[in-house]
Write a protein that holds these residues in place. Structure first.
Motif: not given
Length: 248
Positions: A59-65, A95-96, A149-158
């Motif tokens: 939840x901490x990553x900012x738009x535009x990064x 949000x992304x 869910x049919x699939x899980x995608x894990x992106x950077x997180x805490x």
């Protein structure tokens, strides 16, 4: 001999003054409710239109990064492919994910979904969620993600993302989920899987099986993620069309 007190009305009442009996009754009732919920969540539609991908991330990553724009691109490509996108509905990479889905299909009904939980530091739902579900507990929220869910995608997180990834991994390990890709994107997750392999597969004191460590698919790019999900979606579509028998 002491005469037992007279009882009027229902003979098997439990008085609130009897704390042990009250606690036992509540525990038994709650367990029964869990059984009912578990039975009801076995129900599935015979067919449905879209393959559902859940994206878990910070939840901490900012738009535009770079991370934000990459997740937005990923969700957009998956939506164009014919996937629905699920997220936690909050800010950051959630949000992304929702933005990518909503941008790819602005007129799509309920293609961009948020599944939220009530927190004391309440976060506003992001503006790109088209359909939202609200939960009071992490337990019910995580269960909701697992059954839709049919699939899980894990992106950077805490820590929250780690919890979400771990429950999906564990359910796949014990075969409570079948044929559900668990894709970990980025070097931080590859490092975690490498640590697990080094720590849990020590000869003579194994804490897991080698096959358990092969469940998550570690990738580095949006393109790799999309390719894996395209393959999985094709197999899912074959099942939907009756070309293959669904697993029990």
């Amino acid at each position: 001999m002491t005469k037992p007190p007279e009882t009027f009305g229902q003979p098997d009442i439990v008085r609130l003054s009897d704390e042990d009996a009250t606690t036992e009754l509540v525990e038994r009732a709650v367990t029964g409710l869990w059984d009912v919920v578990n039975e009801l969540t076995r129900l599935r539609r015979t067919t449905r239109q879209n393959y559902r991908v859940t994206i878990f991330g910070s939840a901490r990553i900012k738009p535009g990064s770079l991370a934000y724009e990459s997740v937005k691109q990923l969700a957009s490509e998956l939506t164009e492919m014919g996937c629905d996108i699920k997220s936690g509905g909050g800010p950051g990479l959630m949000r992304a994910a929702n933005e990518g889905a909503a941008t790819a299909d602005p007129k799509g009904l309920h293609r961009s979904v948020g599944i939220r939980v009530a927190l004391p530091f309440e976060q506003e739902i992001n503006p790109f969620v088209e359909k939202v579900y609200e939960h009071r507990t992490f337990f019910s929220r995580l269960h909701h993600f697992m059954i839709i869910s049919d699939a899980f995608v894990i992106v950077p997180g805490g820590i929250g993302t780690l919890l979400e990834m771990s429950i999906a991994w564990q359910l796949l390990q014990v075969r409570k989920l079948y044929n559900t890709p668990l894709i970990l994107v980025g070097k931080m997750w590859r490092g975690l899987v490498d640590w697990a392999r080094d720590s849990m597969l020590v000869e003579g004191s194994e804490l897991a099986s080698p096959v358990d460590l092969s469940i998550p698919r570690c990738v580095d790019t949006v393109e790799e993620t999309v390719n894996l999900l395209r393959e999985s979606r094709a197999a899912w579509l074959a099942t939907q069309a009756g070309e293959a028998e669904p697993h029990a």
